[in-house]
Each structure stands twice: as C-alpha cells, then as structure tokens.
Scaffold this active site. Sequence first.
Site, PDB file in Angstrom:
ATOM      1  CD  GLU A 253       1.147  -2.844   9.055  1.00 43.32           C
ATOM      2  OE1 GLU A 253       0.975  -3.756   9.885  1.00 43.32           O
ATOM      3  OE2 GLU A 253       2.179  -2.153   9.000  1.00 43.32           O
TER       4      GLU A 253
ATOM      5  CE  LYS B 108     -12.301  -3.862 -28.820  1.00 43.18           C
ATOM      6  NZ  LYS B 108     -12.958  -3.906 -27.521  1.00 43.18           N
TER       7      LYS B 108
END
Length: 320
Positions: free
Chosen positions: A43, A200
């Site tokens: 944490e 592309k």
Amino acid sequence: MNIHGKDIKIFTANSNPKVAHEIAQKLGLPVGKSTVSSFADGEISVSIEESVRGSDVFVVQSTCGPVNNNLMELLIMIDAFKRASAGRITAVVPYFGYARQDRKAKARDPISAKLCADLITTAGADRMLTMDLHAAQIQGFFDIPVDHLLGVPILAPYFVEKFKDYPRDDLVVVSPDLGSVTRARKFAERMNTTLAIVDKRRPRPNVCEVMNIIGDVKGKIAFLVDDMVDTAGSICNAAKALMEVGGATEVYACATHGVLSGPAIERITNSCIKEMVLLDTIPEKEGAKDARITMLPVAPVFAEAIGRIYEDKPVSPLFG
C-alpha cells in the site's frame, strides 16, 4: 522565470523526480517536502511535510511504468493535498498512461482513459497539465480544465538546427501512420519540408504491418514523427520501409514519449534509424545511449506553463 512567494508549491512523487526538480529550479523554487513510500504489503504511503493551506499546488507525476503504482501515488497525493486545504491543485502529468484505451475498439472494451480522468478529478485535482495525449479528444474526458502542451515545438527546433545547412528539398517529414498526420504536418511546417505518410495496418496490439508509402521520399533524409514509442516495432518497420521501399537515404525518428517497453531498445539498436530523439516525459531507460537515443528536456516548457497558470495568463503562446 523566477517566482517568489509561499503561494506556489511544486511537489513530486516517484515516477519522474528529475523533471520535477528541473521545473522547480526554472521557477526559482524548492521542491516541496513530502515522502511517498510503501507499506510492507505494498500500500502506498504519502506524507506531506509542510503546510499547503491556501497554496497553489502543482503535483508532478508521469503515469508511466509501473503505471498502476504511479497512478495511485498521484491520486493519493492529490487527496492528501485536498484534505490539507490546498487552495488549488494542478496535476502535472507529462505522460498520461492509459491514453491509448480511449475508445471501444471492439465489443465490451473498457474506456480506461476516461476512468483515469474521472479518478484524477474525484481525487481532488482542480486542473490538469499534460503533454501530447495519444488523442487530443481525451481532454474532453476531464470535467476540469486541461492544458495540453505539444512536443513538436521542442523536437522540431532540434532538427532544424541540426540540418540548417541542408537544402529543404533533400528533407521529408514522415507520419508513421494516418493518426499522426496532424502532428507530422506541424513538424513539416516548422522544418519547411514536404510530408509523406506510411500506410500501415495493425492486426493485433503492438504488431504492425507496413502496407505502402504515400508521398516521395526517394533520395531524401526522412524524419519520422510520432507521439510515443512503445515496443518500437511500428517505428522501426516504418524506417525499414522508407529505406527499402521508398528509397530514403537516411532515417531519423522522434517522439514525445519514450515508453520503450520489452524489446524496444534492442529493436532501435538493430534498426536503420540513425538517431532517435525523445523527450524526458518518461525517465531515460537503461541502454538508451547505446541505441542512439537523444533525450531533450521538457522542464523549460512545463515551468513556463506552470508560471502562466499561477499568474492566470494564457498558456496558448507556448504552442506557437
């Protein structure tokens, strides 16, 4: 620029402290005293070690890898400032992670960029300062003001100076895909050169297949311009196509964000790209210099933007 006064404070979490310190130095300010660490279970722990009551607070944190950890650091830090009664909190995020998840590409996809925008707003940020979002429309995901800086005004002058003695007809700016055409056009205007496009298709994420080249690159020095380089497959394939299909003599590449995941460094090292220029919105990766990567600083632009926000002046002159 040199700002004095207790009303403006610059803080940083752990993703890109170098940029935060350079921004503070440009503004003539110290970096605010804070500690961002982790408890034993992972944490995140945030401790603000000076008063910020009524202050204009700027939190510098790129949400680059480890993305989730850096995002949580930013959110918790913003929450800490809100609960400490900061006057205004600005999230300074040079690189905004999750920006590529900005739409539903297929059924049942999340729009994670919108979720992250909501989280930053809910945490307590009053405004957002970032650079080259993957799509400019992401600004609309935020319910707070967004100042969107551009990388081209930093990248283009580098190449303008480097190739100032070359005839403009010998140079061409190339967009590696259709989505980057606007960015490449602005780059070409600054270099006073023509524009070409690599067409592309991408069969799956992080995999691309170059189709063809739109425009004349034969016998020219080509400059590929993109917003980010992740695994570098796309930009290296584009460079290869420019040399082998288009007949370019040399290929240079530049991008705002050097994500450089997985095999990116190796691919760039083994590519035909003579030099890759990136901004330090994300810290320099190990092996970057061996891969012919040059890093340019973003701190001067962000410092100017922060100064303008603090003084309630327009940020738009920085786009010129």
